[in-house]
Design a protein around this motif. Structure first.
Motif, PDB file in Angstrom:
ATOM      1  N   THR A 355      -4.177 -11.471  -8.048  1.00  0.00           N
ATOM      2  CA  THR A 355      -2.910 -11.429  -7.325  1.00  0.00           C
ATOM      3  C   THR A 355      -1.727 -11.407  -8.287  1.00  0.00           C
ATOM      4  O   THR A 355      -1.779 -12.026  -9.354  1.00  0.00           O
ATOM      5  N   VAL A 356      -0.688 -10.676  -7.901  1.00  0.00           N
ATOM      6  CA  VAL A 356       0.490 -10.517  -8.758  1.00  0.00           C
ATOM      7  C   VAL A 356       1.546 -11.551  -8.369  1.00  0.00           C
ATOM      8  O   VAL A 356       1.787 -11.780  -7.184  1.00  0.00           O
ATOM      9  N   LEU A 357       2.154 -12.174  -9.377  1.00  0.00           N
ATOM     10  CA  LEU A 357       3.285 -13.080  -9.129  1.00  0.00           C
ATOM     11  C   LEU A 357       4.524 -12.368  -9.636  1.00  0.00           C
ATOM     12  O   LEU A 357       4.702 -12.214 -10.841  1.00  0.00           O
ATOM     13  N   PHE A 358       5.353 -11.903  -8.727  1.00  0.00           N
ATOM     14  CA  PHE A 358       6.508 -11.077  -9.094  1.00  0.00           C
ATOM     15  C   PHE A 358       7.753 -11.946  -9.207  1.00  0.00           C
ATOM     16  O   PHE A 358       8.219 -12.510  -8.222  1.00  0.00           O
ATOM     17  N   GLU A 359       8.276 -12.019 -10.434  1.00  0.00           N
ATOM     18  CA  GLU A 359       9.401 -12.920 -10.675  1.00  0.00           C
ATOM     19  C   GLU A 359      10.755 -12.218 -10.552  1.00  0.00           C
ATOM     20  O   GLU A 359      11.794 -12.873 -10.474  1.00  0.00           O
ATOM     21  N   SER A 360      10.749 -10.888 -10.534  1.00  0.00           N
ATOM     22  CA  SER A 360      11.999 -10.144 -10.689  1.00  0.00           C
ATOM     23  C   SER A 360      12.576  -9.655  -9.365  1.00  0.00           C
ATOM     24  O   SER A 360      12.313 -10.241  -8.321  1.00  0.00           O
ATOM     25  N   THR A 361      13.353  -8.601  -9.410  1.00  0.00           N
ATOM     26  CA  THR A 361      13.964  -8.019  -8.209  1.00  0.00           C
ATOM     27  C   THR A 361      13.591  -6.530  -8.161  1.00  0.00           C
ATOM     28  O   THR A 361      13.218  -5.958  -9.180  1.00  0.00           O
ATOM     29  N   PRO A 362      13.750  -5.898  -6.984  1.00  0.00           N
ATOM     30  CA  PRO A 362      13.351  -4.482  -6.875  1.00  0.00           C
ATOM     31  C   PRO A 362      14.193  -3.544  -7.733  1.00  0.00           C
ATOM     32  O   PRO A 362      13.792  -2.412  -7.971  1.00  0.00           O
ATOM     33  N   THR A 363      15.353  -4.009  -8.189  1.00  0.00           N
ATOM     34  CA  THR A 363      16.240  -3.091  -8.917  1.00  0.00           C
ATOM     35  C   THR A 363      16.456  -3.498 -10.371  1.00  0.00           C
ATOM     36  O   THR A 363      17.357  -2.996 -11.024  1.00  0.00           O
ATOM     37  N   TYR A 364      15.635  -4.409 -10.868  1.00  0.00           N
ATOM     38  CA  TYR A 364      15.818  -4.801 -12.268  1.00  0.00           C
ATOM     39  C   TYR A 364      14.683  -4.255 -13.131  1.00  0.00           C
ATOM     40  O   TYR A 364      13.530  -4.458 -12.780  1.00  0.00           O
ATOM     41  N   TYR A 370       9.451  -1.381  -9.131  1.00  0.00           N
ATOM     42  CA  TYR A 370       8.169  -1.551  -8.433  1.00  0.00           C
ATOM     43  C   TYR A 370       7.136  -0.522  -8.909  1.00  0.00           C
ATOM     44  O   TYR A 370       5.971  -0.833  -9.136  1.00  0.00           O
ATOM     45  N   TRP A 371       7.600   0.722  -9.033  1.00  0.00           N
ATOM     46  CA  TRP A 371       6.655   1.819  -9.286  1.00  0.00           C
ATOM     47  C   TRP A 371       6.223   1.818 -10.749  1.00  0.00           C
ATOM     48  O   TRP A 371       5.077   2.153 -11.059  1.00  0.00           O
ATOM     49  N   GLU A 372       7.135   1.411 -11.606  1.00  0.00           N
ATOM     50  CA  GLU A 372       6.770   1.259 -13.020  1.00  0.00           C
ATOM     51  C   GLU A 372       5.727   0.158 -13.129  1.00  0.00           C
ATOM     52  O   GLU A 372       4.749   0.258 -13.873  1.00  0.00           O
ATOM     53  N   MET A 373       5.911  -0.907 -12.340  1.00  0.00           N
ATOM     54  CA  MET A 373       4.944  -2.009 -12.343  1.00  0.00           C
ATOM     55  C   MET A 373       3.592  -1.540 -11.791  1.00  0.00           C
ATOM     56  O   MET A 373       2.537  -1.866 -12.334  1.00  0.00           O
ATOM     57  N   VAL A 374       3.643  -0.762 -10.718  1.00  0.00           N
ATOM     58  CA  VAL A 374       2.400  -0.240 -10.124  1.00  0.00           C
ATOM     59  C   VAL A 374       1.615   0.527 -11.186  1.00  0.00           C
ATOM     60  O   VAL A 374       0.407   0.359 -11.344  1.00  0.00           O
ATOM     61  N   GLN A 375       2.317   1.364 -11.941  1.00  0.00           N
ATOM     62  CA  GLN A 375       1.661   2.160 -12.982  1.00  0.00           C
ATOM     63  C   GLN A 375       1.133   1.265 -14.103  1.00  0.00           C
ATOM     64  O   GLN A 375      -0.031   1.350 -14.486  1.00  0.00           O
ATOM     65  N   ARG A 376       1.995   0.392 -14.598  1.00  0.00           N
ATOM     66  CA  ARG A 376       1.622  -0.443 -15.749  1.00  0.00           C
ATOM     67  C   ARG A 376       0.474  -1.380 -15.405  1.00  0.00           C
ATOM     68  O   ARG A 376      -0.435  -1.594 -16.202  1.00  0.00           O
ATOM     69  N   LEU A 377       0.499  -1.957 -14.194  1.00  0.00           N
ATOM     70  CA  LEU A 377      -0.544  -2.929 -13.835  1.00  0.00           C
ATOM     71  C   LEU A 377      -1.681  -2.277 -13.052  1.00  0.00           C
ATOM     72  O   LEU A 377      -2.664  -2.937 -12.719  1.00  0.00           O
ATOM     73  N   SER A 378      -1.517  -0.993 -12.744  1.00  0.00           N
ATOM     74  CA  SER A 378      -2.535  -0.278 -11.981  1.00  0.00           C
ATOM     75  C   SER A 378      -2.881  -1.021 -10.683  1.00  0.00           C
ATOM     76  O   SER A 378      -4.027  -1.409 -10.446  1.00  0.00           O
ATOM     77  N   LEU A 379      -1.878  -1.192  -9.841  1.00  0.00           N
ATOM     78  CA  LEU A 379      -2.069  -1.962  -8.606  1.00  0.00           C
ATOM     79  C   LEU A 379      -2.711  -1.114  -7.502  1.00  0.00           C
ATOM     80  O   LEU A 379      -2.382   0.054  -7.341  1.00  0.00           O
ATOM     81  N   ASP A 380      -3.605  -1.739  -6.762  1.00  0.00           N
ATOM     82  CA  ASP A 380      -4.270  -1.064  -5.650  1.00  0.00           C
ATOM     83  C   ASP A 380      -3.495  -1.241  -4.342  1.00  0.00           C
ATOM     84  O   ASP A 380      -3.606  -0.427  -3.435  1.00  0.00           O
ATOM     85  N   HIS A 381      -2.772  -2.365  -4.237  1.00  0.00           N
ATOM     86  CA  HIS A 381      -2.049  -2.679  -3.008  1.00  0.00           C
ATOM     87  C   HIS A 381      -0.653  -3.136  -3.380  1.00  0.00           C
ATOM     88  O   HIS A 381      -0.486  -3.856  -4.368  1.00  0.00           O
ATOM     89  N   LYS A 402       8.703   9.471 -11.212  1.00  0.00           N
ATOM     90  CA  LYS A 402       8.521   9.257 -12.655  1.00  0.00           C
ATOM     91  C   LYS A 402       7.225   8.549 -12.997  1.00  0.00           C
ATOM     92  O   LYS A 402       6.721   8.648 -14.102  1.00  0.00           O
ATOM     93  N   TYR A 403       6.724   7.745 -12.080  1.00  0.00           N
ATOM     94  CA  TYR A 403       5.587   6.878 -12.400  1.00  0.00           C
ATOM     95  C   TYR A 403       4.330   7.278 -11.649  1.00  0.00           C
ATOM     96  O   TYR A 403       4.395   7.820 -10.545  1.00  0.00           O
ATOM     97  N   ASP A 404       3.222   6.977 -12.258  1.00  0.00           N
ATOM     98  CA  ASP A 404       1.913   7.299 -11.682  1.00  0.00           C
ATOM     99  C   ASP A 404       1.540   6.219 -10.669  1.00  0.00           C
ATOM    100  O   ASP A 404       1.372   5.057 -11.024  1.00  0.00           O
ATOM    101  N   ARG A 405       1.421   6.627  -9.417  1.00  0.00           N
ATOM    102  CA  ARG A 405       1.078   5.662  -8.362  1.00  0.00           C
ATOM    103  C   ARG A 405      -0.306   5.921  -7.784  1.00  0.00           C
ATOM    104  O   ARG A 405      -0.617   5.502  -6.689  1.00  0.00           O
ATOM    105  N   SER A 406      -1.127   6.642  -8.557  1.00  0.00           N
ATOM    106  CA  SER A 406      -2.415   7.053  -7.992  1.00  0.00           C
ATOM    107  C   SER A 406      -3.377   5.884  -7.787  1.00  0.00           C
ATOM    108  O   SER A 406      -4.378   6.022  -7.101  1.00  0.00           O
ATOM    109  N   SER A 407      -3.073   4.732  -8.370  1.00  0.00           N
ATOM    110  CA  SER A 407      -3.946   3.573  -8.153  1.00  0.00           C
ATOM    111  C   SER A 407      -3.779   2.992  -6.749  1.00  0.00           C
ATOM    112  O   SER A 407      -4.651   2.292  -6.247  1.00  0.00           O
ATOM    113  N   LEU A 408      -2.643   3.278  -6.095  1.00  0.00           N
ATOM    114  CA  LEU A 408      -2.337   2.629  -4.807  1.00  0.00           C
ATOM    115  C   LEU A 408      -3.202   3.149  -3.665  1.00  0.00           C
ATOM    116  O   LEU A 408      -3.414   4.351  -3.524  1.00  0.00           O
TER     117      LEU A 408
END
Ligand code: WT7
Length: 681
Positions: A355-364, A370-381, A402-408
């Motif tokens: 599970t991911v613990l997100f400390e930041s905001t959607p625009t920081y 969010y999408w950069e995080m999805v790519q970097r962490l390879s999130l499924d959900h 810009k970011y790869d979201r194919s893991s979702l």
């Protein structure tokens, strides 16, 4: 020290060496995820091969008609018990009397941590997505287990006992999760207070819970800004005679003054043993309480039980999102809200998930976060709030593309109605039309998701912008003005639930009468949600919004009375009325109508506005500040003195032509003044 990890198969965590930063290696993941795409159903291994359950509908019917068999079977297979239960339930919805899994003994921390630490301790439990992108940290189940045990021993050594309430005012972080689990381990009831609440709001919650122990951090970090959490706690605790100790975790390490109640959490934890016998808790012992706003009065401490809540959290996390072993679940909610409790902490961990613990905001630092995080962490959900979708879609598609979201695989959302524009953007742009959007409806009180498009029959379609279907155990009902249940389709009314399910709230802490009055007495024999809903032609549910004086600002419940109360304190204010109005980004904004003691000069108006906002910030928190403040000589009132909020809502919504009948007002002329003034501010 920070460690360098490598992430291996099945999300297991390999410690390479202790270097300053952590990295991830997830090349293997892209491959394993792609063939999971498309329409999926989630089989219940427990009921497979049982000829009575051939279809999803059979199973759903069974969950309502034979709940003892349905939930009893799942409770035995999904939870680990010290002592199994003798009776599945003892509920009387007419009396708001809810009890599940009688005589069972278990511990939530054993279910969420020990059993996975023993099975595969290297598997990643938590990915801490810290405020600065690229600085994420990984915590394996084994490491989490050590933290929880040490923390539990620390709490015990300072005298925290079973049944005690512990207030938590922390940033979303592994320490926060460990504290919640440590409380569960020793049988203390945690009360997490969102770290955006003011000192006064925090003090009110500490006092209501009569908490002796507070756990906080030196500071928080959000959107690149430092938030002085300890300072807020100091101000709160100064007014809480019940508090005996404050544990302070070093999030930033910047020096903060330490007083005589303060204890360094990091230092005390370090010297503790990492073995702490878990308490054998009864199924119905309270696991936690969480405050939420109602239409009147002070916030309510909604209390949840151990077994029922935990089972429902795990079942819904797994089956609504079709979560599969080894996947990464990214619910971006703060742990201070129920979404954080159920879908960041208890649901995923009880399933052994990552599970991911997100400390930041959607625009920081930018709207691509969010999408950069999805790519970097390879999130499924990913599981988020419609308000952030509305905010991000305005920034353009490039931030997503810009970011790869194919893991979702699954795109969840919760908190407010998901408007069509946001649904389309989520589905088409974020998901490239390849993921499923699951709009989930539920509340602090329901413990977990109550309406959602999934799980469902194989191949069943998802209709845009509706939570659609009741979950297992949920039987929705719509009521008309006379309190009669509406039948058939294409009807609209008060959304109630006429079944009982394990995750439902048990009481309001310290005020069971209020619990009954709010949820069970309005429609005897039904749980009343406070929302309105529409059962559409196709039989699916769509939420129309709150029916009471609660405003939903960016998915945060704010009671109008709380905001009015705060502003009424200003010496120049005679009376106030607060309503919600449609807001592009937040869903609803806060509109305050303020009657001043004396007429104010136009040049002083802005100063008074600033003062009123600042009072609200102090009393509740920055997120509850009114967006618009209108000064008026009077409010529209009936002869009995009731403020006609319906009229104020129309004024705030720019719809003076829809004011309707105003003849019952004591002074109808006040409406014209409001309309004129509204146009000027
Ligand atoms: C209220 C509950 C449950 C987690 C988030 C907030 C609104 C929630 C939806 C949805 C339309 C929704 C309702 C509800 N709400 N989900 N999918 N569509 N409205 O929890 O603070 O207890 O608020 O949020 O009005 O009553 P909460």
């Amino acid at each position: 020290a920070k460690y360098l990890y490598q992430v291996g198969k099945n999300n297991s965590l390999l410690l390479i060496s202790s270097l300053k930063n952590s990295i991830t290696c997830h090349a293997w993941k892209g491959v394993s995820c792609t063939h999971f795409r498309g329409i999926t159903t989630t089989p219940f291994p427990e009921f497979q091969g049982d000829s009575r359950f051939k279809s999803h509908a059979d199973l759903h019917n069974a969950s309502l008609q034979n709940p003892d068999h349905f939930w009893g079977t799942l409770a035995k297979s999904r939870l680990q018990w010290f002592q199994t239960f003798n009776q599945v339930k003892d509920c009387d919805i007419n009396k708001g009397h809810i009890r599940w899994f009688m005589d069972g003994k278990l511990n939530a921390s054993v279910n969420c941590v020990d059993r996975y630490a023993e099975k595969n301790g290297d598997a990643i439990a938590l990915i801490w997505e810290k405020d600065e992108p690229g600085t994420e940290e990984y915590v394996s189940y084994r490491q989490l287990s050590q933290m929880v045990n040490k923390m539990a021993n620390m709490l015990k050594s300072f005298g925290v006992c079973r049944g005690d309430r512990v207030a938590i005012y922390l940033p979303t972080s592994p320490v926060a999760v460990a504290v919640m689990m440590a409380c569960a381990r020793i049988g203390a009831i945690h009360s997490v207070v969102f770290a955006g609440f003011s000192a006064e709001a925090l003090a009110g919650r500490i006092i209501d819970a009569d908490a002796e122990t507070v756990i906080t951090s030196d500071e928080g970090v959000r959107g690149g800004k430092i938030i002085p959490l300890k300072q807020t706690v100091d101000a709160a605790v100064a007014n809480c005679p019940c508090v005996k100790r404050v544990f302070v975790y070093q999030r930033t390490g910047n020096p903060v003054p330490m007083g005589k109640l303060d204890i360094s959490l990091d230092k005390e934890m370090a010297s503790q043993s990492d073995v702490c016998e878990p308490e054998k808790m009864g199924s119905e012992d309270l696991l936690f309480m969480l405050y939420t706003s109602g239409s009147t009065g002070k916030p309510k401490g909604i209390a949840h039980s151990t077994a029922g809540y935990l089972l429902y959290a795990g079942i819904t996390q797994r089956h609504v999102f079709d979560y599969r072993e080894g996947e990464r679940f990214g619910c971006v909610a703060d742990i201070g809200w129920i979404t954080g409790h159920t879908y960041v902490v208890y649901g995923p961990l009880s399933n052994g998930a990552t599970t991911v613990l997100f400390e930041s905001t959607p625009t920081y630092p930018n709207p691509g976060r969010y999408w950069e995080m999805v790519q970097r962490l390879s999130l499924d959900h990913i599981y988020l709030a419609p308000t952030s979708l509305r905010l991000l879609l305005k920034e353009g598609n490039e931030w997503v593309k810009k970011y790869d979201r194919s893991s979702l695989r699954k795109l969840g959302c919760v908190g407010e109605p998901l408007n069509t524009e946001a649904y389309d953007w989520y589905n088409d742009v974020v998901g490239d039309g390849k993921c499923e959007v699951v709009d989930t409806w539920w509340q602090t009180e329901t413990g977990g998701i109550a309406l959602a498009p999934r799980p469902s029959a194989p191949g069943a379609k998802i209709v845009a912008s509706k939570p659609m279907r009741p979950h297992f155990g949920i039987q929705p009902a719509l009521m008309d003005k006379d309190g009669k249940e509406l039948t058939g389709s294409n009807v609209q009314g008060a959304l109630c639930i006429k079944s009982v399910w394990p995750g439902m709230a048990r009481t309001i802490y310290g005020d069971h009468k209020r619990f009954l009055d709010t949820y069970y007495n309005p429609y005897p024999g039904y749980y009343f949600s406070g929302d309105g809903a529409h059962r559409c032609e196709d039989g699916y549910y769509q939420i129309t919004g709150r029916m009471d004086d609660v405003i939903n600002v960016s998915g945060h419940r704010i009671g109008t009375a709380e905001v009015e109360d705060a502003m009424d304190d200003h010496s120049q204010v005679a009376e106030t009325a607060v309503v919600g109005f449609p807001h592009d980004i937040k869903g609803e904004g806060i509109y305050a109508f303020v009657v001043t003691m004396e007429d104010i000069n136009p040049e002083d108006a802005d100063t008074l506005r600033d003062q009123l906002k600042s009072i609200v910030k102090t009393r509740i928190g920055g997120f509850a500040q009114p967006d618009r403040i209108l000064f008026t000589p009077g409010l529209p009132k009936t002869r009995s003195g009731k403020i006609m909020r319906r009229i104020l809502r129309k004024v705030a919504d720019n719809k003076p032509e829809e004011l309707g009948d105003i003849s019952t007002l004591v002074d109808p002329s006040v409406v014209e003044i409001l309309v004129q003034k509204h146009e000027m501010i």
